[in-house]
Scaffold this motif. Structure first.
Motif, mmCIF file in Angstrom:
data_model
loop_
_atom_site.group_PDB
_atom_site.id
_atom_site.type_symbol
_atom_site.label_atom_id
_atom_site.label_comp_id
_atom_site.label_asym_id
_atom_site.label_seq_id
_atom_site.Cartn_x
_atom_site.Cartn_y
_atom_site.Cartn_z
ATOM 1 N N ILE A 9 -133.826 -2.388 24.461
ATOM 2 C CA ILE A 9 -133.572 -3.764 24.022
ATOM 3 C C ILE A 9 -134.227 -4.790 24.964
ATOM 4 N N PHE A 13 -138.656 -7.184 22.606
ATOM 5 C CA PHE A 13 -139.144 -8.479 22.119
ATOM 6 C C PHE A 13 -140.148 -9.090 23.099
ATOM 7 N N GLY A 60 -128.853 -13.690 26.549
ATOM 8 C CA GLY A 60 -129.549 -12.876 25.543
ATOM 9 C C GLY A 60 -129.676 -13.713 24.277
ATOM 10 N N PHE A 82 -134.357 -12.352 28.660
ATOM 11 C CA PHE A 82 -135.326 -11.558 29.404
ATOM 12 C C PHE A 82 -136.735 -11.846 28.901
ATOM 13 N N SER A 83 -136.826 -12.163 27.612
ATOM 14 C CA SER A 83 -138.135 -12.290 26.970
ATOM 15 C C SER A 83 -138.592 -13.746 26.900
ATOM 16 N N ASP A 107 -132.723 -11.885 33.896
ATOM 17 C CA ASP A 107 -132.047 -10.641 33.551
ATOM 18 C C ASP A 107 -130.535 -10.880 33.556
ATOM 19 N N HIS A 124 -124.138 -12.346 22.330
ATOM 20 C CA HIS A 124 -124.034 -11.742 21.001
ATOM 21 C C HIS A 124 -125.229 -10.830 20.738
ATOM 22 N N HIS A 129 -126.325 -2.935 22.522
ATOM 23 C CA HIS A 129 -127.594 -2.207 22.589
ATOM 24 C C HIS A 129 -127.899 -1.671 23.986
HETATM 25 C C1 LIG Z 1 -130.885 -8.309 19.423
HETATM 26 S S1 LIG Z 1 -131.437 -9.712 20.315
HETATM 27 C C2 LIG Z 1 -130.111 -10.874 20.042
HETATM 28 C C3 LIG Z 1 -130.548 -12.300 20.245
HETATM 29 C C4 LIG Z 1 -129.480 -13.345 19.898
HETATM 30 N N1 LIG Z 1 -128.315 -13.229 20.721
HETATM 31 C C5 LIG Z 1 -129.143 -13.262 18.437
HETATM 32 O O1 LIG Z 1 -128.021 -12.824 18.098
HETATM 33 O O2 LIG Z 1 -129.987 -13.608 17.625
HETATM 34 C C6 LIG Z 1 -131.159 -9.251 22.021
HETATM 35 C C7 LIG Z 1 -131.778 -10.227 22.997
HETATM 36 O O3 LIG Z 1 -131.377 -9.876 24.310
HETATM 37 C C8 LIG Z 1 -132.504 -9.974 25.166
HETATM 38 N N2 LIG Z 1 -132.271 -9.084 26.321
HETATM 39 C C9 LIG Z 1 -132.326 -7.739 26.362
HETATM 40 N N3 LIG Z 1 -132.029 -7.287 27.586
HETATM 41 C C10 LIG Z 1 -131.770 -8.380 28.346
HETATM 42 C C11 LIG Z 1 -131.408 -8.572 29.697
HETATM 43 N N4 LIG Z 1 -131.230 -7.545 30.537
HETATM 44 N N5 LIG Z 1 -131.234 -9.828 30.146
HETATM 45 C C12 LIG Z 1 -131.397 -10.890 29.311
HETATM 46 N N6 LIG Z 1 -131.738 -10.769 28.016
HETATM 47 C C13 LIG Z 1 -131.922 -9.524 27.529
HETATM 48 C C14 LIG Z 1 -133.688 -9.571 24.310
HETATM 49 O O4 LIG Z 1 -134.901 -10.055 24.817
HETATM 50 C C15 LIG Z 1 -133.299 -10.209 22.980
HETATM 51 O O5 LIG Z 1 -133.776 -11.510 22.856
#
Ligand SMILES: C[S@@+](CC[C@H](N)C(=O)[O-])C[C@H]1O[C@@H](n2cnc3c(N)ncnc32)[C@H](O)[C@@H]1O
Length: 230
Positions: A9, A13, A60, A82-83, A107, A124, A129
């Motif tokens: 995850i 992205f 996130g 993260f992205s 992060d 959310h 994941h």
């Molecule tokens: C499935 S998406 C959900 C995005 C948003 N919360 C939504 O519901 O539309 C998960 C998001 O978490 C981010 N993500 C994953 N690992 C992360 C981390 N360790 N720290 C911050 N963001 C993270 C991904 O880049 C992605 O944008």
């Protein structure tokens, strides 16, 4: 991102194409109705926590699907992801001036924010994941640390048959599906271990793998235990 053996995850992205695809799927594609359901549930969750607050942090935050709703409830909205690509898409879709918004690439396991900096922290579609239990615990501890009052999390899982359809569909498109890593009861137990307690549940959907927003607050028992340990 195509053909990678493991679709984590945190890296899923990391290009613009994937970020735009995620935005479009929820805006006008196959997840349009899911998005509407989630927005309505979030509005109910925010109403349940009461009056508008000063700061909300969305951890996130992805493409900022909830930014208008969250910003409508707080004077300042901080989106963390993260992205960079997801944050860029979010900023383009709903741009907030510096005094009322921030887009921070970071992060979730090590948030560059002060303790108790937000009245509400929202997370959310991220924790469910995260494969590694220690990573989930680090994220939960960070959510708790930066929150002054509330932490709102979710744990979405699709019914087995939907997961099977998605698995086949992603395989046909030669993409690897993202696995659901944890169930709700495990995640809530980990939240309790991280020093939070559930105060309320707000249903997101009631049929086909029911799921909720879980409104958590800091547990006083945990604070007392920490004081005794010191
Ligand atoms: C499935 S998406 C959900 C995005 C948003 N919360 C939504 O519901 O539309 C998960 C998001 O978490 C981010 N993500 C994953 N690992 C992360 C981390 N360790 N720290 C911050 N963001 C993270 C991904 O880049 C992605 O944008």
């Amino acid at each position: 991102m195509r053909n990678q053996s493991k679709r984590d995850i945190g890296s899923r992205f990391s290009n613009r194409e994937d970020a735009e695809r995620y935005r479009d799927r929820f805006k006008s594609g196959t997840r349009k109705w899911a998005h509407r359901c989630e927005v309505r549930a979030l509005e109910r969750a925010l109403a349940a926590v009461g009056d508008s607050v000063r700061t909300i942090v969305d951890v996130g935050s992805g493409t900022g699907r909830f930014a208008p709703v969250l910003r409508g409830h707080a004077k300042r909205l901080i989106q963390i992801d993260f992205s960079k690509q997801m944050l860029d898409v979010s900023r383009e879709g709903f741009s907030l001036p510096e005094d009322s918004g921030a887009y921070i690439q970071a992060d979730a396991r090590r948030l560059p924010l002060a303790d108790n900096c937000a009245e509400l922290v929202f997370c959310h579609r991220l924790l469910n994941h995260v494969q590694d239990a220690d990573d989930r615990r680090s994220i939960l501890a960070e959510l708790r640390r930066i929150s002054r009052r509330y932490v709102v999390i979710s744990c979405l899982t699709a019914p087995t048959w939907i997961r099977a359809v998605r698995w086949i569909s992603t395989a046909v498109r030669r993409r690897n599906p993202v696995a659901i890593a944890v169930d709700t009861s495990t995640l809530l137990r980990e939240a309790v271990e991280a020093g939070m307690k559930e105060t309320r549940r707000v249903p997101i959907r009631r049929v086909f793998a029911p799921c909720e927003f879980h409104i958590l607050t800091k547990s006083l028992v945990f604070v007392v235990q920490c004081c005794i340990a010191v």
